[in-house]
Scaffold this motif. Structure first.
Motif, PDB file in Angstrom:
ATOM      1  N   LEU A 117       0.848  -1.195   0.000  1.00 37.76           N
ATOM      2  CA  LEU A 117       0.000   0.000   0.000  1.00 37.76           C
ATOM      3  C   LEU A 117       0.878   1.238   0.000  1.00 37.76           C
ATOM      4  O   LEU A 117       1.919   1.276   0.652  1.00 37.76           O
ATOM      5  N   SER A 118       0.450   2.270  -0.720  1.00 36.51           N
ATOM      6  CA  SER A 118       1.254   3.486  -0.798  1.00 36.51           C
ATOM      7  C   SER A 118       0.361   4.673  -1.149  1.00 36.51           C
ATOM      8  O   SER A 118      -0.862   4.574  -1.190  1.00 36.51           O
ATOM      9  N   GLY A 119       1.001   5.806  -1.384  1.00 34.13           N
ATOM     10  CA  GLY A 119       0.304   7.027  -1.775  1.00 34.13           C
ATOM     11  C   GLY A 119       1.192   7.841  -2.687  1.00 34.13           C
ATOM     12  O   GLY A 119       2.396   7.605  -2.791  1.00 34.13           O
ATOM     13  N   SER A 120       0.603   8.815  -3.350  1.00 29.94           N
ATOM     14  CA  SER A 120       1.363   9.701  -4.226  1.00 29.94           C
ATOM     15  C   SER A 120       0.789  11.106  -4.098  1.00 29.94           C
ATOM     16  O   SER A 120      -0.377  11.288  -3.743  1.00 29.94           O
ATOM     17  N   PHE A 121       1.627  12.109  -4.373  1.00 31.96           N
ATOM     18  CA  PHE A 121       1.184  13.493  -4.278  1.00 31.96           C
ATOM     19  C   PHE A 121      -0.018  13.737  -5.198  1.00 31.96           C
ATOM     20  O   PHE A 121       0.004  13.347  -6.373  1.00 31.96           O
ATOM     21  N   GLY A 122      -1.047  14.382  -4.642  1.00 34.19           N
ATOM     22  CA  GLY A 122      -2.273  14.614  -5.403  1.00 34.19           C
ATOM     23  C   GLY A 122      -2.055  15.411  -6.670  1.00 34.19           C
ATOM     24  O   GLY A 122      -2.738  15.195  -7.675  1.00 34.19           O
ATOM     25  N   PHE A 123      -1.087  16.340  -6.651  1.00 37.73           N
ATOM     26  CA  PHE A 123      -0.885  17.174  -7.837  1.00 37.73           C
ATOM     27  C   PHE A 123      -0.210  16.409  -8.974  1.00 37.73           C
ATOM     28  O   PHE A 123      -0.073  16.938 -10.073  1.00 37.73           O
ATOM     29  N   GLU A 124       0.209  15.159  -8.726  1.00 37.72           N
ATOM     30  CA  GLU A 124       0.773  14.342  -9.801  1.00 37.72           C
ATOM     31  C   GLU A 124      -0.310  13.694 -10.657  1.00 37.72           C
ATOM     32  O   GLU A 124      -0.008  13.125 -11.702  1.00 37.72           O
ATOM     33  N   ARG A 125      -1.559  13.790 -10.213  1.00 31.15           N
ATOM     34  CA  ARG A 125      -2.653  13.263 -11.041  1.00 31.15           C
ATOM     35  C   ARG A 125      -2.955  14.301 -12.116  1.00 31.15           C
ATOM     36  O   ARG A 125      -3.556  15.328 -11.862  1.00 31.15           O
ATOM     37  N   ARG A 126      -2.537  14.021 -13.332  1.00 31.89           N
ATOM     38  CA  ARG A 126      -2.551  15.022 -14.401  1.00 31.89           C
ATOM     39  C   ARG A 126      -3.943  15.372 -14.890  1.00 31.89           C
ATOM     40  O   ARG A 126      -4.210  16.493 -15.299  1.00 31.89           O
ATOM     41  N   ILE A 127      -4.839  14.390 -14.890  1.00 31.05           N
ATOM     42  CA  ILE A 127      -6.203  14.612 -15.374  1.00 31.05           C
ATOM     43  C   ILE A 127      -7.155  14.468 -14.193  1.00 31.05           C
ATOM     44  O   ILE A 127      -7.264  13.393 -13.596  1.00 31.05           O
ATOM     45  N   ILE A 128      -7.834  15.561 -13.832  1.00 27.06           N
ATOM     46  CA  ILE A 128      -8.657  15.584 -12.623  1.00 27.06           C
ATOM     47  C   ILE A 128      -9.759  14.539 -12.683  1.00 27.06           C
ATOM     48  O   ILE A 128     -10.130  13.936 -11.676  1.00 27.06           O
ATOM     49  N   GLU A 129     -10.309  14.297 -13.881  1.00 34.41           N
ATOM     50  CA  GLU A 129     -11.430  13.376 -14.008  1.00 34.41           C
ATOM     51  C   GLU A 129     -11.019  11.920 -13.834  1.00 34.41           C
ATOM     52  O   GLU A 129     -11.868  11.044 -13.684  1.00 34.41           O
ATOM     53  N   ASN A 179       8.540  -8.961  -7.331  1.00 32.91           N
ATOM     54  CA  ASN A 179       8.243  -9.444  -8.683  1.00 32.91           C
ATOM     55  C   ASN A 179       9.412 -10.258  -9.239  1.00 32.91           C
ATOM     56  O   ASN A 179       9.217 -11.288  -9.903  1.00 32.91           O
ATOM     57  N   GLU A 180      10.627  -9.820  -8.968  1.00 32.09           N
ATOM     58  CA  GLU A 180      11.815 -10.540  -9.438  1.00 32.09           C
ATOM     59  C   GLU A 180      11.920 -11.928  -8.812  1.00 32.09           C
ATOM     60  O   GLU A 180      12.522 -12.831  -9.398  1.00 32.09           O
ATOM     61  N   GLU A 181      11.336 -12.095  -7.622  1.00 30.67           N
ATOM     62  CA  GLU A 181      11.361 -13.395  -6.952  1.00 30.67           C
ATOM     63  C   GLU A 181      10.182 -14.280  -7.376  1.00 30.67           C
ATOM     64  O   GLU A 181      10.023 -15.395  -6.861  1.00 30.67           O
ATOM     65  N   GLY A 182       9.348 -13.783  -8.293  1.00 35.08           N
ATOM     66  CA  GLY A 182       8.218 -14.570  -8.771  1.00 35.08           C
ATOM     67  C   GLY A 182       7.022 -14.593  -7.848  1.00 35.08           C
ATOM     68  O   GLY A 182       6.130 -15.443  -7.990  1.00 35.08           O
ATOM     69  N   VAL A 183       6.972 -13.671  -6.873  1.00 33.18           N
ATOM     70  CA  VAL A 183       5.865 -13.609  -5.927  1.00 33.18           C
ATOM     71  C   VAL A 183       4.688 -12.878  -6.565  1.00 33.18           C
ATOM     72  O   VAL A 183       4.871 -11.894  -7.285  1.00 33.18           O
ATOM     73  N   GLN A 184       3.461 -13.362  -6.317  1.00 36.28           N
ATOM     74  CA  GLN A 184       2.277 -12.605  -6.718  1.00 36.28           C
ATOM     75  C   GLN A 184       2.257 -11.310  -5.913  1.00 36.28           C
ATOM     76  O   GLN A 184       2.121 -11.346  -4.691  1.00 36.28           O
ATOM     77  N   VAL A 185       2.389 -10.175  -6.571  1.00 34.89           N
ATOM     78  CA  VAL A 185       2.491  -8.910  -5.839  1.00 34.89           C
ATOM     79  C   VAL A 185       1.723  -7.812  -6.550  1.00 34.89           C
ATOM     80  O   VAL A 185       1.687  -7.755  -7.787  1.00 34.89           O
ATOM     81  N   MET A 186       1.079  -6.971  -5.750  1.00 35.52           N
ATOM     82  CA  MET A 186       0.377  -5.799  -6.267  1.00 35.52           C
ATOM     83  C   MET A 186       0.724  -4.592  -5.416  1.00 35.52           C
ATOM     84  O   MET A 186       0.838  -4.686  -4.189  1.00 35.52           O
ATOM     85  N   LEU A 187       0.898  -3.455  -6.067  1.00 33.99           N
ATOM     86  CA  LEU A 187       1.093  -2.170  -5.403  1.00 33.99           C
ATOM     87  C   LEU A 187      -0.136  -1.320  -5.676  1.00 33.99           C
ATOM     88  O   LEU A 187      -0.485  -1.079  -6.832  1.00 33.99           O
ATOM     89  N   LEU A 188      -0.831  -0.921  -4.625  1.00 35.73           N
ATOM     90  CA  LEU A 188      -2.020  -0.075  -4.750  1.00 35.73           C
ATOM     91  C   LEU A 188      -1.746   1.259  -4.076  1.00 35.73           C
ATOM     92  O   LEU A 188      -1.298   1.288  -2.928  1.00 35.73           O
ATOM     93  N   PHE A 189      -1.991   2.359  -4.789  1.00 35.80           N
ATOM     94  CA  PHE A 189      -1.790   3.657  -4.146  1.00 35.80           C
ATOM     95  C   PHE A 189      -2.881   4.651  -4.546  1.00 35.80           C
ATOM     96  O   PHE A 189      -3.560   4.494  -5.564  1.00 35.80           O
ATOM     97  N   ARG A 190      -3.019   5.671  -3.709  1.00 34.86           N
ATOM     98  CA  ARG A 190      -4.027   6.711  -3.899  1.00 34.86           C
ATOM     99  C   ARG A 190      -3.327   8.059  -3.997  1.00 34.86           C
ATOM    100  O   ARG A 190      -2.371   8.328  -3.263  1.00 34.86           O
ATOM    101  N   TYR A 191      -3.794   8.908  -4.894  1.00 36.66           N
ATOM    102  CA  TYR A 191      -3.291  10.280  -4.975  1.00 36.66           C
ATOM    103  C   TYR A 191      -3.918  11.081  -3.835  1.00 36.66           C
ATOM    104  O   TYR A 191      -5.147  11.136  -3.693  1.00 36.66           O
TER     105      TYR A 191
END
Length: 247
Positions: A117-129, A179-191
Motif C-alpha cells: 500500500l502506498s500514496g502519491s502526491f495529489g498534484f501528480e494526477r494530471r487529469i482531474i477526471e 516481482n523478481e522473486e516470482g511472488v504474486q504482488v500488487m502495489l495499490l496507491f491513492r493520490y
C-alpha cells in the motif's frame, strides 16, 4: 532480523497474504494498516530489527492488545484468514535501505501473495477526471485476479506504468523486488495530499476490500457493509492538545 514472541517457532506464511505499507506521503499506508490491525483485532506475533530502522518503543497502539508495546517494525497475524500485516512506525535510514529491503523480501517471499500500500502526491494526477487510484501488479497476480481487475464495474483503477511514484516512498522498489522473486504482488496507491489522512486510510482499506474481500473478511451484516475500528493511538495523531498555559 526476525524476533518472534513464541520462542522456537518459525514464521510459516505459506498460503498467506502479506500486506506491507510503504512510508509515503501523509503516512496514509501506515494508517490503513493501523485500521486493518484494529478492525480485525490481529495479534502481534513478533517484530523486525535492522540498522535501517530507527529505534522506536512506546505503549500499545490498539485497544484489543493493551499490554503490548510498539516498536519500529511489527508483524500482526490472523491465523484464521491467513493474513499477515507488516507495520512500520519509523522511516528507513537511506544507506541501509537496500540491504533491509532484500532481507525483507527473502523473509516474505514464501507468501501466497503480497499487497503493498502506498500514496502519491495529489498534484501528480494530471487529469482531474481520472480515478484517484492507481496500481501495479505482477503478471501472476493479474492472472489470479483477472475477474476483479478486468471488471470496470468493480475496479476503476488506472494501471501505473511509470518508473517513479512521487511521494510513494519505497513502494515501487519493493514491488519490483518481490516481482523478481516470482511472488504474486500488487502495489495499490491513492493520490492524496499531506495533512489529516485518516479518511484516505479508510478509503484505501475499503478499496482494497473490493478486490480482496476473500482474505480481508471485513464485511458483516445482511447489507454487506463493514465497520472499521479506529485505533486508540489515533487520539493523539497530531500530538497533545495545546496547553492553556501558553495563553
Amino acid at each position: 532480523m526476525l524476533h518472534l514472541k513464541s520462542k522456537g517457532k518459525e514464521l510459516n506464511i505459506t498460503e498467506y497474504t502479506v500486506i506491507i505499507p510503504s512510508i509515503c506521503v501523509g503516512n496514509a499506508a501506515q494508517l490503513a494498516c493501523d485500521l486493518l490491525i484494529a478492525s480485525k483485532q490481529l495479534k502481534k506475533i513478533g517484530s523486525l530489527t535492522h540498522p535501517a530502522l530507527i529505534p522506536v518503543y512506546g505503549p500499545s497502539a490498539y485497544q484489543h492488545e493493551p499490554n503490548e508495546k510498539v516498536t519500529s517494525c511489527e508483524l500482526y497475524e490472523s491465523v484464521e484468514d491467513k493474513l499477515l500485516v507488516v507495520q512500520f512506525r519509523a522511516p528507513w535510514i537511506s544507506r541501509h535501505t537496500r540491504d533491509f529491503q532484500s532481507q525483507l523480501v527473502a523473509l516474505l517471499k514464501g507468501a501466497r501473495r503480497v499487497v503493498i500500500l502506498s500514496g502519491s502526491f495529489g498534484f501528480e494526477r494530471r487529469i482531474i477526471e481520472e480515478s484517484p487510484w492507481a496500481y501495479r501488479a505482477s503478471d501472476n497476480f493479474k492472472a489470479a485476479h483477472a475477474e476483479q481487475l478486468g471488471n470496470p464495474e468493480v475496479i476503476k483503477w488506472k494501471e501505473h506504468t511509470g518508473d517513479i511514484i512521487y511521494g510513494g516512498g519505497n513502494g515501487l522498489q519493493l514491488f519490483q523486488a518481490f516481482n523478481e522473486e516470482g511472488v504474486q504482488v500488487m502495489l495499490l496507491f491513492r493520490y492524496l495530499l499531506e495533512g489529516d489522512n485518516s479518511t484516505d486510510a479508510s478509503l484505501i482499506v475499503r478499496e482494497l476490500n473490493e478486490l480482496c474481500e476473500d482474505f480481508l473478511q471485513l464485511r458483516s451484516g445482511g447489507d454487506g457493509s463493514f465497520k472499521l475500528t479506529v485505533p486508540k493511538s489515533w487520539n493523539l495523531l497530531f500530538g497533545n492538545d495545546v496547553t492553556e498555559l501558553m495563553f
